[in-house]
Design a protein around this motif. Sequence first.
Motif, PDB file in Angstrom:
ATOM      1  N   VAL A 201     -16.098  -8.502  25.245  1.00 39.08           N
ATOM      2  CA  VAL A 201     -16.690  -9.601  25.834  1.00 39.08           C
ATOM      3  C   VAL A 201     -18.413  -9.447  25.669  1.00 39.08           C
ATOM      4  O   VAL A 201     -18.730  -8.412  26.301  1.00 39.08           O
ATOM      5  CB  VAL A 201     -16.364 -10.285  27.126  1.00 39.08           C
ATOM      6  CG1 VAL A 201     -17.157 -11.202  27.698  1.00 39.08           C
ATOM      7  CG2 VAL A 201     -14.650 -10.289  27.297  1.00 39.08           C
ATOM      8  N   GLU A 202     -19.135  -9.857  24.771  1.00 40.40           N
ATOM      9  CA  GLU A 202     -20.314  -9.604  24.713  1.00 40.40           C
ATOM     10  C   GLU A 202     -21.339 -10.572  25.385  1.00 40.40           C
ATOM     11  O   GLU A 202     -20.744 -11.746  25.992  1.00 40.40           O
ATOM     12  CB  GLU A 202     -20.642  -9.229  23.097  1.00 40.40           C
ATOM     13  CG  GLU A 202     -19.906  -8.448  22.625  1.00 40.40           C
ATOM     14  CD  GLU A 202     -20.192  -7.902  21.147  1.00 40.40           C
ATOM     15  OE1 GLU A 202     -20.989  -8.765  20.750  1.00 40.40           O
ATOM     16  OE2 GLU A 202     -19.649  -6.667  20.858  1.00 40.40           O
ATOM     17  N   THR A 203     -22.579 -10.254  25.559  1.00 44.56           N
ATOM     18  CA  THR A 203     -23.482 -11.278  26.020  1.00 44.56           C
ATOM     19  C   THR A 203     -23.230 -12.657  25.440  1.00 44.56           C
ATOM     20  O   THR A 203     -23.317 -12.734  24.204  1.00 44.56           O
ATOM     21  CB  THR A 203     -24.876 -10.587  25.553  1.00 44.56           C
ATOM     22  OG1 THR A 203     -25.032  -9.349  26.141  1.00 44.56           O
ATOM     23  CG2 THR A 203     -25.970 -11.676  26.407  1.00 44.56           C
ATOM     24  N   GLY A 204     -23.498 -13.605  26.430  1.00 45.82           N
ATOM     25  CA  GLY A 204     -23.370 -15.101  25.603  1.00 45.82           C
ATOM     26  C   GLY A 204     -21.981 -15.476  25.642  1.00 45.82           C
ATOM     27  O   GLY A 204     -21.577 -16.510  24.987  1.00 45.82           O
ATOM     28  N   SER A 205     -21.057 -14.649  26.411  1.00 46.18           N
ATOM     29  CA  SER A 205     -19.770 -15.001  26.306  1.00 46.18           C
ATOM     30  C   SER A 205     -19.123 -15.079  24.597  1.00 46.18           C
ATOM     31  O   SER A 205     -18.317 -15.872  24.478  1.00 46.18           O
ATOM     32  CB  SER A 205     -19.306 -16.528  26.793  1.00 46.18           C
ATOM     33  OG  SER A 205     -19.618 -16.363  28.157  1.00 46.18           O
ATOM     34  N   LYS A 206     -19.358 -13.966  24.038  1.00 48.12           N
ATOM     35  CA  LYS A 206     -19.017 -13.853  22.697  1.00 48.12           C
ATOM     36  C   LYS A 206     -17.904 -13.167  22.775  1.00 48.12           C
ATOM     37  O   LYS A 206     -18.035 -11.884  23.498  1.00 48.12           O
ATOM     38  CB  LYS A 206     -20.295 -13.483  21.712  1.00 48.12           C
ATOM     39  CG  LYS A 206     -21.208 -14.659  21.280  1.00 48.12           C
ATOM     40  CD  LYS A 206     -22.255 -14.109  20.540  1.00 48.12           C
ATOM     41  CE  LYS A 206     -23.457 -14.952  20.247  1.00 48.12           C
ATOM     42  NZ  LYS A 206     -24.364 -14.315  19.226  1.00 48.12           N
ATOM     43  N   TYR A 207     -16.928 -13.083  22.027  1.00 39.70           N
ATOM     44  CA  TYR A 207     -15.576 -12.411  22.029  1.00 39.70           C
ATOM     45  C   TYR A 207     -15.508 -11.733  20.733  1.00 39.70           C
ATOM     46  O   TYR A 207     -15.490 -12.367  19.471  1.00 39.70           O
ATOM     47  CB  TYR A 207     -14.522 -13.112  22.434  1.00 39.70           C
ATOM     48  CG  TYR A 207     -14.528 -13.982  23.565  1.00 39.70           C
ATOM     49  CD1 TYR A 207     -14.427 -13.204  24.963  1.00 39.70           C
ATOM     50  CD2 TYR A 207     -14.669 -15.380  23.702  1.00 39.70           C
ATOM     51  CE1 TYR A 207     -14.463 -13.934  26.001  1.00 39.70           C
ATOM     52  CE2 TYR A 207     -14.912 -15.817  24.956  1.00 39.70           C
ATOM     53  CZ  TYR A 207     -14.653 -15.383  25.972  1.00 39.70           C
ATOM     54  OH  TYR A 207     -14.829 -15.894  27.397  1.00 39.70           O
ATOM     55  N   MET A 208     -15.317 -10.354  20.543  1.00 40.26           N
ATOM     56  CA  MET A 208     -15.047  -9.735  19.324  1.00 40.26           C
ATOM     57  C   MET A 208     -13.863  -8.988  19.428  1.00 40.26           C
ATOM     58  O   MET A 208     -13.372  -8.365  20.359  1.00 40.26           O
ATOM     59  CB  MET A 208     -16.311  -8.739  18.961  1.00 40.26           C
ATOM     60  CG  MET A 208     -17.617  -9.295  19.182  1.00 40.26           C
ATOM     61  SD  MET A 208     -17.789 -10.621  17.769  1.00 40.26           S
ATOM     62  CE  MET A 208     -17.849  -9.661  16.356  1.00 40.26           C
ATOM     63  N   ALA A 209     -13.175  -9.009  18.284  1.00 42.43           N
ATOM     64  CA  ALA A 209     -11.934  -8.177  18.032  1.00 42.43           C
ATOM     65  C   ALA A 209     -12.419  -6.797  17.405  1.00 42.43           C
ATOM     66  O   ALA A 209     -13.150  -7.042  16.262  1.00 42.43           O
ATOM     67  CB  ALA A 209     -10.857  -8.884  17.218  1.00 42.43           C
ATOM     68  N   VAL A 210     -12.119  -5.521  17.909  1.00 41.28           N
ATOM     69  CA  VAL A 210     -12.382  -4.445  16.921  1.00 41.28           C
ATOM     70  C   VAL A 210     -11.239  -3.829  16.582  1.00 41.28           C
ATOM     71  O   VAL A 210     -10.286  -3.622  17.414  1.00 41.28           O
ATOM     72  CB  VAL A 210     -13.071  -3.387  18.219  1.00 41.28           C
ATOM     73  CG1 VAL A 210     -13.331  -2.045  17.460  1.00 41.28           C
ATOM     74  CG2 VAL A 210     -14.330  -4.059  18.740  1.00 41.28           C
ATOM     75  N   LEU A 211     -11.313  -3.816  15.395  1.00 35.74           N
ATOM     76  CA  LEU A 211     -10.119  -3.332  14.588  1.00 35.74           C
ATOM     77  C   LEU A 211      -9.917  -1.645  14.637  1.00 35.74           C
ATOM     78  O   LEU A 211     -10.832  -1.001  15.125  1.00 35.74           O
ATOM     79  CB  LEU A 211     -10.239  -3.494  13.013  1.00 35.74           C
ATOM     80  CG  LEU A 211     -10.337  -5.038  12.811  1.00 35.74           C
ATOM     81  CD1 LEU A 211     -10.032  -5.525  11.492  1.00 35.74           C
ATOM     82  CD2 LEU A 211      -9.375  -6.139  13.749  1.00 35.74           C
ATOM     83  N   LYS A 212      -8.877  -1.066  14.365  1.00 36.06           N
ATOM     84  CA  LYS A 212      -8.754   0.383  14.620  1.00 36.06           C
ATOM     85  C   LYS A 212      -9.571   1.029  13.432  1.00 36.06           C
ATOM     86  O   LYS A 212      -9.658   2.282  13.664  1.00 36.06           O
ATOM     87  CB  LYS A 212      -7.210   0.692  14.071  1.00 36.06           C
ATOM     88  CG  LYS A 212      -6.196   0.196  15.275  1.00 36.06           C
ATOM     89  CD  LYS A 212      -4.728   0.475  14.587  1.00 36.06           C
ATOM     90  CE  LYS A 212      -3.872  -0.051  15.920  1.00 36.06           C
ATOM     91  NZ  LYS A 212      -2.332   0.117  15.479  1.00 36.06           N
ATOM     92  N   ASN A 213      -9.855   0.471  12.309  1.00 39.17           N
ATOM     93  CA  ASN A 213     -10.918   1.144  11.538  1.00 39.17           C
ATOM     94  C   ASN A 213     -12.204   0.874  11.821  1.00 39.17           C
ATOM     95  O   ASN A 213     -13.455   1.181  11.167  1.00 39.17           O
ATOM     96  CB  ASN A 213     -10.789   0.591   9.999  1.00 39.17           C
ATOM     97  CG  ASN A 213     -11.057  -0.866   9.882  1.00 39.17           C
ATOM     98  OD1 ASN A 213     -11.385  -1.623  10.847  1.00 39.17           O
ATOM     99  ND2 ASN A 213     -11.114  -1.350   8.626  1.00 39.17           N
ATOM    100  N   GLY A 214     -12.373   0.190  13.146  1.00 38.00           N
ATOM    101  CA  GLY A 214     -13.849   0.076  13.520  1.00 38.00           C
ATOM    102  C   GLY A 214     -14.532  -1.309  13.167  1.00 38.00           C
ATOM    103  O   GLY A 214     -15.732  -1.473  13.799  1.00 38.00           O
ATOM    104  N   GLU A 215     -13.890  -2.032  12.369  1.00 40.11           N
ATOM    105  CA  GLU A 215     -14.618  -3.346  11.985  1.00 40.11           C
ATOM    106  C   GLU A 215     -14.611  -4.283  13.175  1.00 40.11           C
ATOM    107  O   GLU A 215     -13.581  -4.225  13.858  1.00 40.11           O
ATOM    108  CB  GLU A 215     -13.758  -3.778  10.760  1.00 40.11           C
ATOM    109  CG  GLU A 215     -14.362  -3.195   9.415  1.00 40.11           C
ATOM    110  CD  GLU A 215     -13.688  -3.988   8.194  1.00 40.11           C
ATOM    111  OE1 GLU A 215     -14.358  -4.923   7.986  1.00 40.11           O
ATOM    112  OE2 GLU A 215     -12.993  -3.380   7.391  1.00 40.11           O
TER     113      GLU A 215
END
Length: 232
Positions: A201-215
């Motif tokens: 959960v990043e600034t501004g309520s942005k959600y990110m999926a982090v994959l096993k390869n780092g993407e």
Amino acid sequence: MHILIVEDESRIAKRIERMTRAIFGDTLQSLQHINTLHGAVQFIENNSLDLVLLDLNLNGASGFDLLATAVSGSFHTVIVSAYKDQAITAYEYGVLDFVPKPFNRDRLEQALNKTLVKGKTAAHDIKFLAVKKRHRIQLIPLEEVLYIKGAGVYTELFLADGKKELHNKSLEKLEQLLSPSFERIHKSYLMKMSELREIRVETGSKYMAVLKNGERIPIGRTKYKDIKAKWL
């Protein structure tokens, strides 16, 4: 709807055509019938389609010779065939449905209605995504696909080896075909859930999926709770 029937038996082709016209009614814009593989390939390459209804035995020629070309297109493919033993292979190639002969209107209508449904409709796992190359069709094993990004009417397949392939199907059409191992995490992304390493959960309520390869790929706000629940 623009539909092509590929069937060598005229009696069966006329039956499919009659039922299809009755099922789709005014939404049917064009319906063509071709009885040879060569003719079907030529038609597919030069016309815009929404659906191909394909027999797997055309005057002794195998419909699988056309199937890889068909499933690489922007449209859906439904098999109508008496060769029930080939159903699993057809599903692995990425057909929307397999209607065994003999069939009735209810069974054909069930298959045709899948073209109108949003979200997952396939009951069988596919194993390949067929990608058009310059002079050939390449079958990409689904196990090599990490995530898929919408690119207008096309999609981009992001692979485990770092390569990227362009697919002619839209994100919506691929979502219908893919098994539950892939989830629509954003309006522009389908992700293989087994590749998810972390949700941030990043600034501004942005959600990110982090994959096993780092993407990192975005998760839509309306998708976050559902994706988190399925991941945990």
